[in-house]
Design an enzyme around this catalytic site. Structure first.
Site, short mmCIF file in Angstrom:
data_model
loop_
_atom_site.label_atom_id
_atom_site.label_comp_id
_atom_site.label_asym_id
_atom_site.label_seq_id
_atom_site.Cartn_x
_atom_site.Cartn_y
_atom_site.Cartn_z
N ASP A 100 60.47 50.19 96.74
CA ASP A 100 60.14 48.77 95.36
C ASP A 100 62.29 49.33 94.82
O ASP A 100 62.53 50.35 94.60
CB ASP A 100 59.68 49.72 94.42
CG ASP A 100 58.16 48.25 94.03
OD1 ASP A 100 59.21 46.97 93.49
OD2 ASP A 100 56.95 48.50 94.34
N ASP A 205 60.84 44.10 92.54
CA ASP A 205 59.87 43.37 91.22
C ASP A 205 60.67 42.20 90.33
O ASP A 205 61.70 42.04 89.88
CB ASP A 205 59.97 44.83 90.47
CG ASP A 205 59.32 44.77 89.39
OD1 ASP A 205 58.09 44.57 89.80
OD2 ASP A 205 59.52 44.44 88.41
N GLU A 259 59.49 39.35 94.31
CA GLU A 259 58.21 38.96 93.85
C GLU A 259 58.10 37.90 92.86
O GLU A 259 59.44 38.20 91.67
CB GLU A 259 57.43 40.30 92.81
CG GLU A 259 56.62 40.38 92.06
CD GLU A 259 56.00 40.79 90.75
OE1 GLU A 259 55.09 40.98 90.74
OE2 GLU A 259 56.99 41.44 90.54
N HIS A 328 49.35 46.44 93.34
CA HIS A 328 49.24 47.39 91.50
C HIS A 328 48.77 46.92 91.16
O HIS A 328 48.72 47.68 89.85
CB HIS A 328 49.99 48.69 92.02
CG HIS A 328 51.08 47.34 91.47
ND1 HIS A 328 51.35 46.82 92.62
CD2 HIS A 328 51.82 48.12 90.85
CE1 HIS A 328 53.26 46.24 92.06
NE2 HIS A 328 53.12 46.78 91.49
N ASP A 329 48.75 45.39 90.16
CA ASP A 329 48.97 45.31 89.25
C ASP A 329 47.73 43.25 89.12
O ASP A 329 47.39 42.79 88.17
CB ASP A 329 50.04 43.89 89.32
CG ASP A 329 51.53 44.53 89.06
OD1 ASP A 329 51.50 45.87 88.36
OD2 ASP A 329 52.21 44.01 89.71
#
Length: 567
Positions: A100, A205, A259, A328-329
């Site tokens: 990440d 991210d 993202e 994960h979100d």
């Protein structure tokens, strides 16, 4: 259409949330050695890439997305030596590692921010500070009306500095000032450092939020996230992406996936076209079908709505796709898009089929492969999600809700904690995740839903995922084939065709038919070709497969998925 082959196009990605994957030392928190212990399981699944959520040093205000040192490992996860061992073990199993990259913001405990607060050595300009006005009582007034993605103002007043700093997320996550070339230079140096260590790429991210417009103008107050029209895909985003790629990624055989918040297919094409700076992006259009009116609502969505969004990104994107339904979100995919009750197994297999037969790189989240579900939260105190808990706190303070029970249904469905409950390995205490007290509640259904139970079943969800991943790796048409949506308006059947104009492949035309419904359904699929059964979640290639179709007239059982070779 096999031109432009790349390893990351043919890969299947498995996302590991380290805090919840496997705890090796009994402290209740997953760690790097715990991941190493389970690598054979991941490799046996057949995946090619592990995407590892942040393991950098962090005070954990937002579960590691608040980084205080980019070149150190968070002590609960282990050491840099543990990380290097993990990388070597992943590569020894012919898999790759994607990390990440969180560079829209840092932790407020990062050395850069601490120096910025002290106005030391030019670091004040590493972040976005503004004086703002004062109200009649002398209290600071935010410099603009932007809101945080976690609720409330995007500005926090710092008593030591006497100014306010911008944070598009948690107040402990101040936004970096990408207008400052020194910031960009330090970030590129850090990226290069990790690439030189041998990693295979980055998931980036909220990367399209890095450019903020001059003057920081007010946003539309009626927008769900006030200011997003200014800071999503801001004025210099493409320039920053191009520069970052030229300074770092372009020199490596790496995979980059950004993202991107509030992005449309045309803008995404600018980033991921053949000469674009990124390989692919995550968009959120299908993730927002059930929250068109914002976080606090759960709206009904129709299958035609989902098909329309997916088809647009399949056919209109000038570049390579990602295919995902959860991470994960997000809520667990079988609880959100399937049926986590009577048809949990059937719908989990159907969703696997959807993920692994669309055009693009599929991303699976830990536990999808055994059909893990949302957690039945008993109280607000059980939750750890900084987003959900902050929204509830603000709603209580403002009087928008009188108590938690008033918002329970929405909060428990939306909470990111649903995906973050510990991986369910077996039916022993704490699902085999830890010998200690887990940092977050274990889903109580672990006694029935766990890896050990899944391994014991040849016809279970885990076996289905393994077989379908193998099929995708064998059939170029499922990777590189063109996509054609069929029956776009059908309320329960999701059908599409994948075709590949390549005489060198054995299978060049595949029909996928999914009954996204708890009811039996008969349908005529408009395909003028002979169909031979390839794969499915009910028939599984059994001898009676031909009894269930006559040409293109199909009778489908609840949540049944079928693949046919057409000729």
């Amino acid at each position: 259409m096999t031109a432009g082959r790349a390893w990351w196009k043919e890969a299947v990605v498995y996302q590991i949330y380290p805090q919840s994957f496997n705890d090796s030392d009994g402290d209740g928190v997953g760690d790097l050695q715990g991941i190493i212990e389970r690598l054979d399981y991941v490799a046996d699944l057949g995946v090619d890439v592990i995407w590892l959520n942040p393991v950098y040093q962090s005070p954990q205000a937002d579960n590691g997305y608040d980084i205080s040192d980019y070149r150190a490992i968070h002590e609960a996860y282990g050491t840099l030596d543990d990380w290097e061992e993990l990388l070597a073990e992943i590569h020894d199993r012919d898999m790759r590692l994607v990390m990440d990259l969180v560079v829209n913001h840092t932790s407020d405990e990062h050395e850069w921010f601490q120096r910025s607060r002290r106005d030391e050595d030019g670091y004040r300009d590493y972040y976005i500070w503004r004086e703002g006005d004062r109200d009649e009582d002398g209290n600071p007034v935010p410099p603009n009306n932007w809101t945080s993605g976690f609720g409330g103002s995007a500005w926090t007043y710092d008593e030591e500095v006497g100014e306010q700093y911008l944070h598009l997320f948690h107040e402990k996550q101040p936004d970096l000032n990408w207008e400052n070339p020194e910031v960009r230079s330090d970030i590129y140096e850090m990226i290069e450092w990790w690439l030189e260590k041998g990693i295979d790429g980055f998931r980036m991210d909220v990367i399209n939020l890095i450019s903020k417009p001059e003057g920081l103008p007010d946003g539309d107050p009626d927008s769900g996230w006030v200011g997003i029209e200014h800071f999503a895909d801001g004025p210099r985003t493409q320039e920053f992406f191009d520069e970052m790629a030229a300074e770092t990624f372009d020199d490596y055989d790496s995979m980059t996936v950004g993202e991107c918040v509030d992005i449309d297919v045309d803008t995404a094409g600018d980033y991921v076209s053949a000469d674009g700076p990124l390989d692919m992006v995550f968009h959120f259009e299908h993730m927002q079908l059930d929250q068109q009116d914002g976080w606090w609502s759960i709206e009904d969505w129709s299958l035609p709505d989902l098909k329309a969004v997916m088809a647009e990104w399949q056919t209109d994107l000038d570049g390579w796709n990602t295919v995902y339904l959860g991470n994960h979100d997000q809520p667990r995919i079988v609880s959100r898009f399937g049926d986590d009750g009577d048809y949990r197994e059937e719908s989990a297999k159907l969703l696997a089929t959807l993920l692994l037969t669309h055009q693009g790189t599929p991303f699976l989240f830990q536990g999808d492969e055994i059909g893990m579900t949302n957690c039945p939260w008993e109280s607000f105190e059980e939750m750890r999600d900084a987003d959900a808990t902050n929204r509830v706190r603000l709603a209580l303070e403002s009087g928008d809700i009188e108590d938690y029970d008033e918002a329970r249904d929405v909060v428990e469905f939306r909470s990111r904690d649903n995906a973050r409950t510990p991986m369910q390995w077996d039916d022993s205490q704490n699902a085999g995740f830890t010998d200690g007290d887990p940092w977050i509640k274990v889903n109580p259904n672990y006694e029935d839903i766990n890896v050990a139970a899944a391994e014991a079943r040849e016809d279970g969800i885990l076996s289905y995922y393994r077989d379908l991943i193998d099929l995708r790796s064998d059939l170029d048409v499922l990777v590189y084939g063109e996509y054609e949506l069929l029956l776009p308006d059908h309320e329960s059947v999701y059908a599409y065709r994948r075709t590949l104009d390549d005489p060198a492949v054995d299978v060049d035309d595949v029909l996928v038919v999914l009954n996204v419904s708890p009811a039996e359904t008969s349908v005529c699929v408009p395909v003028d070709a002979d169909a031979s059964f390839l794969f499915g979640n009910e028939l599984d290639g059994s001898d009676d497969a031909t009894d269930h179709h006559e040409g293109t007239d199909l009778h489908l059982r609840p949540y049944e998925a079928r693949l046919y070779e057409l000729s």
